[in-house]
Structures are given as structure tokens and as C-alpha cells.
Design a protein around this motif. Structure first.
Motif, mmCIF file in Angstrom:
data_model
loop_
_atom_site.group_PDB
_atom_site.id
_atom_site.type_symbol
_atom_site.label_atom_id
_atom_site.label_comp_id
_atom_site.label_asym_id
_atom_site.label_seq_id
_atom_site.Cartn_x
_atom_site.Cartn_y
_atom_site.Cartn_z
ATOM 1 N N ASP A 31 -61.324 -44.970 3.659
ATOM 2 C CA ASP A 31 -61.359 -46.017 4.684
ATOM 3 C C ASP A 31 -62.142 -47.242 4.240
ATOM 4 N N GLY A 32 -62.974 -47.105 3.210
ATOM 5 C CA GLY A 32 -63.761 -48.231 2.724
ATOM 6 C C GLY A 32 -64.638 -47.833 1.567
ATOM 7 N N ILE A 33 -65.236 -48.833 0.949
ATOM 8 C CA ILE A 33 -66.286 -48.636 -0.059
ATOM 9 C C ILE A 33 -67.557 -49.135 0.614
ATOM 10 N N TRP A 34 -68.424 -48.204 0.981
ATOM 11 C CA TRP A 34 -69.492 -48.501 1.927
ATOM 12 C C TRP A 34 -70.746 -49.080 1.305
ATOM 13 N N HIS A 35 -71.273 -50.106 1.962
ATOM 14 C CA HIS A 35 -72.622 -50.632 1.739
ATOM 15 C C HIS A 35 -73.328 -50.499 3.082
ATOM 16 N N THR A 36 -74.569 -50.042 3.060
ATOM 17 C CA THR A 36 -75.319 -49.891 4.303
ATOM 18 C C THR A 36 -76.685 -50.545 4.217
ATOM 19 N N GLY A 37 -77.195 -50.888 5.378
ATOM 20 C CA GLY A 37 -78.554 -51.392 5.523
ATOM 21 C C GLY A 37 -79.148 -50.816 6.797
ATOM 22 N N TYR B 65 -76.319 -50.485 9.659
ATOM 23 C CA TYR B 65 -75.233 -51.455 9.544
ATOM 24 C C TYR B 65 -74.339 -51.001 8.393
ATOM 25 N N ILE B 66 -73.051 -50.895 8.658
ATOM 26 C CA ILE B 66 -72.091 -50.391 7.668
ATOM 27 C C ILE B 66 -71.083 -51.491 7.345
ATOM 28 N N TYR B 67 -70.967 -51.779 6.056
ATOM 29 C CA TYR B 67 -70.052 -52.809 5.558
ATOM 30 C C TYR B 67 -69.041 -52.168 4.614
ATOM 31 N N ASP B 68 -67.845 -52.724 4.552
ATOM 32 C CA ASP B 68 -66.837 -52.301 3.582
ATOM 33 C C ASP B 68 -66.809 -53.330 2.461
ATOM 34 N N LEU B 69 -67.353 -52.949 1.289
ATOM 35 C CA LEU B 69 -67.387 -53.864 0.151
ATOM 36 C C LEU B 69 -65.993 -54.272 -0.304
ATOM 37 N N SER B 70 -65.000 -53.428 -0.029
ATOM 38 C CA SER B 70 -63.637 -53.728 -0.465
ATOM 39 C C SER B 70 -62.897 -54.638 0.521
ATOM 40 N N ARG B 71 -63.501 -54.890 1.681
ATOM 41 C CA ARG B 71 -62.891 -55.725 2.728
ATOM 42 C C ARG B 71 -61.458 -55.283 3.053
ATOM 43 N N GLY B 72 -61.261 -53.977 3.176
ATOM 44 C CA GLY B 72 -59.967 -53.423 3.564
ATOM 45 C C GLY B 72 -59.075 -52.991 2.404
ATOM 46 N N MET B 73 -59.425 -53.391 1.188
ATOM 47 C CA MET B 73 -58.598 -53.053 0.030
ATOM 48 C C MET B 73 -58.598 -51.555 -0.253
ATOM 49 N N ALA B 74 -59.723 -50.885 -0.039
ATOM 50 C CA ALA B 74 -59.792 -49.442 -0.305
ATOM 51 C C ALA B 74 -58.780 -48.697 0.564
ATOM 52 N N ARG B 75 -58.683 -49.096 1.818
ATOM 53 C CA ARG B 75 -57.744 -48.442 2.729
ATOM 54 C C ARG B 75 -56.306 -48.625 2.240
ATOM 55 N N GLN B 76 -55.998 -49.808 1.728
ATOM 56 C CA GLN B 76 -54.630 -50.100 1.278
ATOM 57 C C GLN B 76 -54.307 -49.466 -0.069
#
Length: 164
Positions: free
Chosen positions: A34-40, A12-23
Motif C-alpha cells: 500500500d505504500g513505502i512508509w516514512h513515519t514521525g 504521522y504516516i507518509y507514503d514516500l512513493s506517493r501512490g507508486m508502490a500501490r500501482q
């Protein structure tokens, strides 16, 4: 007759920045992230991840991060829930104690990569594991290194070993 049971394994891949990293990354880092990744790792009906409180689990998508941005099918494993729990307990007493967490060098993605290899023999995608080096290779990332190294991510869940 011995029947081998295979259990699906997912990342499971999450973007900790919720789109802010891309912007903001082109402006701040001079390159697109594309994101700041958190995984599980999801196996045996639970999602397992490493954070500043150690190895944790929750129902899939059960952290404050909500639903993952994407899910990667890593294949399947023959590792039973009991053997997996023993393995996690061993990791939590050594390599993946909460005090060993470091956002850039020893984080949820390091854990997911190691656990994925234990369960399936496969690594997680390199765009996730290479991200800290990519950030640190920029002048802004290098300047933030001392600050970023002290950041602890803890999306919730239940500590697997009961240790703080």
C-alpha cells in the motif's frame, strides 16, 4: 498538590512513493504494497523523525512530504518536553546518529517505534515495521537489497542535536 500533565502522542504516516508502490508493487514484487512508509512522532507540538542526518524535528507536517497520508493516535504521555529532549539527545549520540541510518534495517520507522514505546508503552502498527522484511522476501526485493540498503531518506526538518 502535584498535577500530572498528559501530552498527546501521534504517529504521522507518509507514503514516500506517493501512490507508486500501490500501482507498481504487484508487477515488480508479485504482491500488493500500500505504500513505502516514512513515519514521525508528534508530541509537544513538534514532529520528530530519524533520517540520514540524524534525529530531526519540524512543525507537524512541516517536511517536504507535506501532509501525512494518515495519523494514528498513540495515546498520551507524562514525559515532559525537557525529559524528552534529554532522551533524544542520548539517542542521537548512540543508536540514532545519522551514520547509523539504514533504509531497511534502522530507519525512521525503527525510531518511531522506539520513541512511541518510550512515550506511551505502545508500538507503531506492524504493517509499517514489517515492510522491509516483506519486500526482501520477494525475489526482486532480495536482488535490490544492496542498492536499497545504501539509500538515505532525508525529508528535511531541523537536526535536534545540531550534529550533522
Amino acid at each position: 498538590m502535584d498535577q500530572t500533565v498528559c501530552y498527546p502522542v501521534k504517529l504521522y504516516i507518509y507514503d514516500l512513493s506517493r501512490g507508486m508502490a500501490r500501482q507498481l508493487s504487484p508487477l515488480m514484487l508479485g504482491k500488493q504494497l500500500d505504500g513505502i512508509w516514512h513515519t514521525g512522532i508528534v508530541v509537544h507540538g513538534e514532529e520528530f523523525f530519524f533520517s540520514g542526518s540524524g534525529i530531526n524535528s519540524c512543525p507537524p507536517s512541516g517536511t517536504v512530504l507535506g501532509d501525512p497520508l494518515s495519523i494514528v493516535n498513540l495515546g498520551s504521555t507524562e514525559v515532559t518536553p525537557d525529559i524528552f529532549t534529554e532522551h533524544l539527545n542520548s539517542l542521537s549520540e548512540s543508536t540514532y546518529r545519522g551514520d547509523k541510518y539504514n533504509l531497511l534495517e534502522h530507519n525512521c520507522n525503527t525510531f518511531s517505534n522506539e520513541v512511541a514505546q518510550f512515550l506511551t508503552g505502545k508500538k507503531i502498527p506492524s504493517y509499517i515495521t514489517d515492510l522491509p522484511a516483506e519486500i526482501l522476501a520477494t525475489p526482486f526485493g532480495a536482488a535490490l537489497h544492496p542498492l536499497l540498503g545504501a539509500v538515505i531518506v532525508n525529508p528535511g526538518g531541523n537536526n535536534v542535536t545540531g550534529q550533522p
